[in-house]
Design a protein around this motif. Sequence first.
Motif, PDB file in Angstrom:
ATOM      1  N   TRP A 191       0.844  -1.202   0.000  1.00 53.33           N
ATOM      2  CA  TRP A 191       0.000   0.000   0.000  1.00 53.33           C
ATOM      3  C   TRP A 191       0.872   1.242   0.000  1.00 53.33           C
ATOM      4  O   TRP A 191       1.722   1.420   0.875  1.00 53.33           O
ATOM      5  CB  TRP A 191      -0.899  -0.009   1.234  1.00 53.33           C
ATOM      6  N   GLU A 217      -0.973  -0.848  -4.328  1.00 59.12           N
ATOM      7  CA  GLU A 217      -2.232  -0.117  -4.240  1.00 59.12           C
ATOM      8  C   GLU A 217      -1.959   1.316  -3.804  1.00 59.12           C
ATOM      9  O   GLU A 217      -1.250   1.549  -2.823  1.00 59.12           O
ATOM     10  CB  GLU A 217      -3.169  -0.789  -3.238  1.00 59.12           C
ATOM     11  N   THR A 219      -4.619   3.433  -3.333  1.00 59.92           N
ATOM     12  CA  THR A 219      -5.974   3.874  -3.002  1.00 59.92           C
ATOM     13  C   THR A 219      -6.001   4.679  -1.708  1.00 59.92           C
ATOM     14  O   THR A 219      -5.139   4.528  -0.839  1.00 59.92           O
ATOM     15  CB  THR A 219      -6.901   2.655  -2.845  1.00 59.92           C
TER      16      THR A 219
END
Length: 311
Positions: A191, A217, A219
């Motif tokens: 992440w 990721e 996000t």
Amino acid sequence: MDLEAVRTFVAVAEAGQFQKAAVDLSITQQAVSKRIAALERTLGVRLFTRAPRGAEPTIDGQAFLPHARELLRVAERAVASVRVGHRPLRVDVIASRSAQSSLMRGFHYAHPEIALDVVMLFDIDTAVAAIRSGTVDATFRAVAAPGRPLPEDIESVRVFDEPLQLLTGPAHALAGARSVPLAELTGHRIWMPGIVPGTEWAAYYDDLVAAFGLTIEATGPNFGSDVLLDTIADTPALATFMSEHTRLVWPAGHGLRRIPVTDPTPVYPHSLLWHRDNRHPALATLRTHLATAAAGHDAAGTWRPDWVLPR
């Protein structure tokens, strides 16, 4: 207002004679008279009266004298602010906890006599524009992203390849590893909020994903490193990449692990960029310092994108 006329006025006021002021200024007495006359026309007042022993300031001349001296002091400070060797060297380091910031701290410790300004710009386009406009003297960047070559007037040199490490919380499956091969990260969720499309670091991680089949990721909003560390510490399923020389501080209870990545070790390349016409003497000193103090690059067992300039 003509500063040379102002300088001449101050010289006459201090010397008390047009002739002596001319000698002090290395000009003719006629030139002194012309400058004073021009200044009087500009101001609309008479500045001197003739006296038996020379020239004496009028009431208006006395009122103008301290301001004239201040004008000359301001002019000197203005010239000094851009005089070669007197203006601070201004360098962009991207972030205060980054490896670039550490490199500049090392430079400052080695050369405390050099005045230094450190700024933090966002992306390479902003940094290059700042170099070309003279807002900054140099920047650290990974160059050059695919399809975005540097302008011809921008010089660059590779100075440092920084290894990436895996950062995990204490309950992550890899938390106990002393090192982890890059291939073993396939299937793990990495992440990294804050990766902005179109930036050089986005291009770097896009290539890393493509080369090794990783899952990165980006996000969620980027609330900064503190929130990132909190989340990684509390979420066993998440890990993140962190550069080896990034300075991090976290609560002891977090139990975070920094794990070297191997076979190969992904490295983030740092280059120094500057304008080819920049003559600031401290810039040459910085380049020499980095050439001797920074680690090498393209070491065996490392990976970096093909688009990174080789030197």
